[in-house]
Design an enzyme around this catalytic site. Structure first.
Site: not given
Ligand code: NI
Length: 160
Positions: A46, A51, A88
């Site tokens: 994802g 980001q 992440c």
């Molecule tokens: Ni993330």
């Protein structure tokens, strides 16, 4: 399409609240395509627009069942709980235990700005929650139980 640079933990853009998308302009369309390409190139499950430095409410997710694009997503329902390792792409090589719902139902808009509802269980539910948190300036590290630690290479595909 182009790969975009992924902002790393500590970058102030990751702490900001994103704005809703009103229209899927060519610029938003390009953003979505670039986000997918960037997610796949980094073996992520994802990616959220902040980001890549864009403060808009856009998320892409693929847990191995094909790409899901969510515009202005909102969690409508949750049930159950699962505590699993989570990572992440903005904090590569790290992970930590996070408790998330076992099931979520999400309302969002697709690339045609049609309202959609999507359901997810387990990893997909986790990915939805993780990415939607990014849109409100939150990282999983805020929810980690017992601290963030280094992960083995083979676990890195579960980063978002
Ligand atoms: Ni993330």
């Amino acid at each position: 399409m182009a790969l975009r640079n992924i902002r790393q933990y500590g970058d102030e853009v990751l702490g900001k609240v994103c704005r809703e998308v009103k229209d899927v302009t060519p610029r938003i369309r390009e953003l979505i395509e670039d986000m997918k390409e960037t997610m796949y190139a980094n073996n992520g499950v994802g990616l959220a627009a902040p980001q890549v430095g864009v403060l808009r409410r856009v998320v892409v997710v693929d847990v191995g069942e094909g790409p899901i694009v969510l515009i202005n997503p909102r969690i409508m329902e949750t049930s159950g709980e699962r505590t699993e390792e989570e990572g992440c792409l903005s904090l590569p090589g790290k992970s930590g235990l996070v408790t998330r719902p076992a099931y979520v139902k999400v309302e969002a808009y697709n690339e045609a700005m049609e309202r959609i509802e999507v359901e997810g269980e387990e990893l997909l539910a986790r990915a939805f929650c993780h990415e939607i948190d990014h849109l409100d300036g939150h990282m999983y590290v805020e929810k980690v139980e017992g601290g963030v630690h280094d992960v083995a290479y083979e676990e890195e595909e579960e980063e978002g």
